[in-house]
Write a protein that holds these residues in place. Structure first.
Motif, PDB file in Angstrom:
ATOM      1  N   LEU A 175       0.823  -1.209   0.000  1.00  0.00           N
ATOM      2  CA  LEU A 175       0.000   0.000   0.000  1.00  0.00           C
ATOM      3  C   LEU A 175       0.857   1.258   0.000  1.00  0.00           C
ATOM      4  N   ASP A 176       0.277   2.356  -0.504  1.00  0.00           N
ATOM      5  CA  ASP A 176       0.973   3.627  -0.433  1.00  0.00           C
ATOM      6  C   ASP A 176       0.899   4.172   0.995  1.00  0.00           C
ATOM      7  N   THR A 177       1.563   5.299   1.222  1.00  0.00           N
ATOM      8  CA  THR A 177       1.707   5.811   2.583  1.00  0.00           C
ATOM      9  C   THR A 177       0.370   6.124   3.234  1.00  0.00           C
ATOM     10  N   GLN A 178      -0.500   6.809   2.513  1.00  0.00           N
ATOM     11  CA  GLN A 178      -1.784   7.190   3.101  1.00  0.00           C
ATOM     12  C   GLN A 178      -2.618   5.968   3.449  1.00  0.00           C
ATOM     13  N   ARG A 179      -2.696   4.997   2.512  1.00  0.00           N
ATOM     14  CA  ARG A 179      -3.502   3.790   2.789  1.00  0.00           C
ATOM     15  C   ARG A 179      -2.870   2.978   3.918  1.00  0.00           C
ATOM     16  N   SER A 180      -1.538   3.001   3.988  1.00  0.00           N
ATOM     17  CA  SER A 180      -0.855   2.276   5.066  1.00  0.00           C
ATOM     18  C   SER A 180      -1.271   2.820   6.426  1.00  0.00           C
ATOM     19  N   HIS A 181      -1.295   4.133   6.552  1.00  0.00           N
ATOM     20  CA  HIS A 181      -1.684   4.734   7.834  1.00  0.00           C
ATOM     21  C   HIS A 181      -3.166   4.477   8.136  1.00  0.00           C
ATOM     22  N   GLU A 182      -4.000   4.401   7.106  1.00  0.00           N
ATOM     23  CA  GLU A 182      -5.407   4.080   7.329  1.00  0.00           C
ATOM     24  C   GLU A 182      -5.567   2.650   7.848  1.00  0.00           C
ATOM     25  N   ILE A 183      -4.788   1.734   7.285  1.00  0.00           N
ATOM     26  CA  ILE A 183      -4.849   0.345   7.764  1.00  0.00           C
ATOM     27  C   ILE A 183      -4.338   0.256   9.199  1.00  0.00           C
ATOM     28  N   MET A 184      -3.288   1.006   9.514  1.00  0.00           N
ATOM     29  CA  MET A 184      -2.791   1.004  10.884  1.00  0.00           C
ATOM     30  C   MET A 184      -3.831   1.587  11.835  1.00  0.00           C
ATOM     31  N   SER A 185      -4.538   2.609  11.401  1.00  0.00           N
ATOM     32  CA  SER A 185      -5.614   3.180  12.204  1.00  0.00           C
ATOM     33  C   SER A 185      -6.660   2.127  12.515  1.00  0.00           C
ATOM     34  N   LEU A 186      -6.969   1.320  11.522  1.00  0.00           N
ATOM     35  CA  LEU A 186      -7.949   0.257  11.698  1.00  0.00           C
ATOM     36  C   LEU A 186      -7.464  -0.780  12.709  1.00  0.00           C
ATOM     37  N   LEU A 187      -6.211  -1.209  12.593  1.00  0.00           N
ATOM     38  CA  LEU A 187      -5.665  -2.195  13.535  1.00  0.00           C
ATOM     39  C   LEU A 187      -5.601  -1.638  14.950  1.00  0.00           C
ATOM     40  N   VAL A 188      -5.223  -0.358  15.071  1.00  0.00           N
ATOM     41  CA  VAL A 188      -5.203   0.272  16.389  1.00  0.00           C
ATOM     42  C   VAL A 188      -6.597   0.272  17.004  1.00  0.00           C
ATOM     43  N   GLY A 189      -7.604   0.603  16.198  1.00  0.00           N
ATOM     44  CA  GLY A 189      -8.978   0.621  16.705  1.00  0.00           C
ATOM     45  C   GLY A 189      -9.462  -0.748  17.134  1.00  0.00           C
ATOM     46  N   LEU A 190      -9.134  -1.781  16.371  1.00  0.00           N
ATOM     47  CA  LEU A 190      -9.537  -3.143  16.739  1.00  0.00           C
ATOM     48  C   LEU A 190      -8.886  -3.556  18.057  1.00  0.00           C
ATOM     49  N   ASN A 191      -7.630  -3.170  18.222  1.00  0.00           N
ATOM     50  CA  ASN A 191      -6.920  -3.475  19.461  1.00  0.00           C
ATOM     51  C   ASN A 191      -7.491  -2.694  20.638  1.00  0.00           C
ATOM     52  N   ARG A 192      -7.703  -1.408  20.445  1.00  0.00           N
ATOM     53  CA  ARG A 192      -8.163  -0.530  21.528  1.00  0.00           C
ATOM     54  C   ARG A 192      -9.625  -0.771  21.893  1.00  0.00           C
ATOM     55  N   ASP A 193     -10.487  -0.857  20.890  1.00  0.00           N
ATOM     56  CA  ASP A 193     -11.931  -0.879  21.135  1.00  0.00           C
ATOM     57  C   ASP A 193     -12.502  -2.277  21.313  1.00  0.00           C
ATOM     58  N   HIS A 194     -11.831  -3.275  20.761  1.00  0.00           N
ATOM     59  CA  HIS A 194     -12.357  -4.643  20.835  1.00  0.00           C
ATOM     60  C   HIS A 194     -11.457  -5.581  21.635  1.00  0.00           C
ATOM     61  N   GLY A 195     -10.307  -5.077  22.086  1.00  0.00           N
ATOM     62  CA  GLY A 195      -9.429  -5.887  22.913  1.00  0.00           C
ATOM     63  C   GLY A 195      -8.722  -6.997  22.178  1.00  0.00           C
ATOM     64  N   ILE A 196      -8.675  -6.916  20.840  1.00  0.00           N
ATOM     65  CA  ILE A 196      -8.003  -7.952  20.061  1.00  0.00           C
ATOM     66  C   ILE A 196      -6.490  -7.773  20.175  1.00  0.00           C
ATOM     67  N   THR A 197      -5.801  -8.833  20.528  1.00  0.00           N
ATOM     68  CA  THR A 197      -4.345  -8.814  20.557  1.00  0.00           C
ATOM     69  C   THR A 197      -3.837  -8.796  19.118  1.00  0.00           C
ATOM     70  N   VAL A 198      -2.934  -7.878  18.794  1.00  0.00           N
ATOM     71  CA  VAL A 198      -2.408  -7.751  17.434  1.00  0.00           C
ATOM     72  C   VAL A 198      -0.916  -8.042  17.438  1.00  0.00           C
ATOM     73  N   LEU A 199      -0.511  -8.998  16.608  1.00  0.00           N
ATOM     74  CA  LEU A 199       0.901  -9.318  16.398  1.00  0.00           C
ATOM     75  C   LEU A 199       1.203  -9.026  14.936  1.00  0.00           C
ATOM     76  N   MET A 200       2.049  -8.058  14.687  1.00  0.00           N
ATOM     77  CA  MET A 200       2.279  -7.573  13.327  1.00  0.00           C
ATOM     78  C   MET A 200       3.752  -7.644  12.949  1.00  0.00           C
ATOM     79  N   VAL A 201       4.043  -8.352  11.878  1.00  0.00           N
ATOM     80  CA  VAL A 201       5.383  -8.336  11.295  1.00  0.00           C
ATOM     81  C   VAL A 201       5.471  -7.147  10.351  1.00  0.00           C
ATOM     82  N   THR A 202       6.512  -6.353  10.499  1.00  0.00           N
ATOM     83  CA  THR A 202       6.739  -5.228   9.595  1.00  0.00           C
ATOM     84  C   THR A 202       8.217  -4.888   9.555  1.00  0.00           C
ATOM     85  N   HIS A 203       8.658  -4.363   8.406  1.00  0.00           N
ATOM     86  CA  HIS A 203      10.023  -3.853   8.310  1.00  0.00           C
ATOM     87  C   HIS A 203      10.018  -2.329   8.263  1.00  0.00           C
TER      88      HIS A 203
END
Length: 246
Positions: A175-203
């Motif tokens: 993904l490009d930079t803007q879409r990347s940050h949108e996806i991260m926003s989504l993962l943060v929300g799932l973790n914060r609001d739904h209590g889902i543990t997130v394990l993410m591989v990234t470079h």
């Protein structure tokens, strides 16, 4: 407090003799429920092997893997598959969507494999798509969606079973930079609001900066495991996306 996930002296060896490769070398890692962890390291560092073991896709050569106190390394293939279906959701860099299948049907797949009713699958898939900002896009196929939208469908598919853990392997890599940050926003929300543990591989350090904790691998070992005192704040998640804006 008992950890949600515990790796205790885990090693993973491939091959024998001169061709032997020690992909993981006696790593230990404790993961608590509700954490957001970024797993980092160069190619060949062992991070992908660790994720395969955490996702019950592979088993250690030595050591113990406990999930909710259960010794996963001692389970059969079918028992590990049941853990994946019940507790784990997966997000991949390449989206891994069925090309000629609608977003709705792609998201329903884990529930189909689990044997849920048709009515239950449809309801849960619609709710998961709405949760990732894609209400109204249920009947679009991947070719009719942008890369950012396709990854949202993939995340909806990962959360439709209401997993305890989402394992994301380079979820912003295509993904490009803007879409990347949108996806991260989504993962943060799932973790914060739904209590889902997130394990993410990234470079990507700027993507890892969203996590609460960073685990760096090198040569099959955990080189560094440190809390992130100032996780990046996520921008508001847009829910009224159109093909022109995504």
């Amino acid at each position: 407090m008992t950890s949600l996930i515990s790796l205790q002296g885990v090693s993973r060896r491939y091959g024998e003799g001169a061709s032997e490769l020690m992909a993981l070398n006696q790593i230990s890692l404790e993961i608590q429920e509700g954490e957001f962890i970024a797993i980092m390291g160069a190619s060949g560092s062992g991070k992908s092997t660790a994720m395969n073991i955490l996702g019950c896709l592979d088993t250690p050569t030595a050591g113990a893997y406990l999930f909710k106190g259960v010794h996963v390394e001692a389970l059969s293939r079918d028992q590990r598959a049941r853990i994946r279906r019940r507790y784990l959701g997966f997000v991949f860099q390449g989206f891994n969507l069925l090309a000629r299948t609608s977003a709705q049907e792609n998201v329903e797949l884990p529930l189909l494999y689990r044997g849920d009713s048709q009515a239950g699958r449809k309801k849960a898939a619609r709710e998961a798509l709405a949760a990732v900002g894609l209400a109204g896009w249920e009947h679009h196929t991947p070719s009719q969606l942008s890369g950012g939208q396709q990854q949202r469908v993939a995340i909806a598919r990962a959360i439709v079973t209401e997993p305890a853990v989402v394992l994301a392997d380079e979820p912003t890599g295509n993904l490009d930079t803007q879409r990347s940050h949108e996806i991260m926003s989504l993962l943060v929300g799932l973790n914060r609001d739904h209590g889902i543990t997130v394990l993410m591989v990234t470079h990507e350090p700027d993507m890892a900066a969203y996590a609460h904790r960073m685990v760096h691998f090198k040569d099959g070992k955990v080189l560094k495991d440190a809390a992130n005192p100032n996780p990046s704040s996520s921008p508001p998640l847009q829910s009224d996306l159109t093909p022109e804006t995504v």
